[in-house]
Structures are given as structure tokens and as C-alpha cells.
Design an enzyme around this catalytic site. Sequence first.
Site: not given
Length: 73
Positions: A33-34
Site C-alpha cells: 500500500d502507500s
Amino acid sequence: MYFDMIAKIVSERTGCDVADIKPESTFSDLGIDSLDTVELLMNLEDEIDMEIELDQKVETIDDLDQFIQNKKG
């Protein structure tokens, strides 16, 4: 050029096998994810001794490899 290094860091981060990481693998497919991306980039910066400022979207391992190669020039 940096694929093996990126794959190693992704593998360490996600626990997936390095052999399963392909140039066309997307970060989302690998479960990144980010927040993971930021930490991955910080680890990569340490490995290649270069600051990475993403100024474009990178979706695959190859996108990141190409981005670094272009910046390192």
C-alpha cells in the site's frame, strides 16, 4: 538494472518469494500500500545512495526500475 534490488526489498517487506516478483508485477498485486511504498523507497534510497522523489506514477516494479535509471542517468 535495479530490478533485483527492488525485488529483494519487496520480498523482505511482503514476505513473498523473490521468484514470484516479476517486472510487470504491480505494487498493489504484491500487497504493497502507500505506506509500504514510502518505506520501500526509503530502504531503496539507502541501498542505491540516491534520494528518490517520485514525480510520476509508478505502478509496477519495472516502472520503478525505469524511473530510477532515468534519474540516475
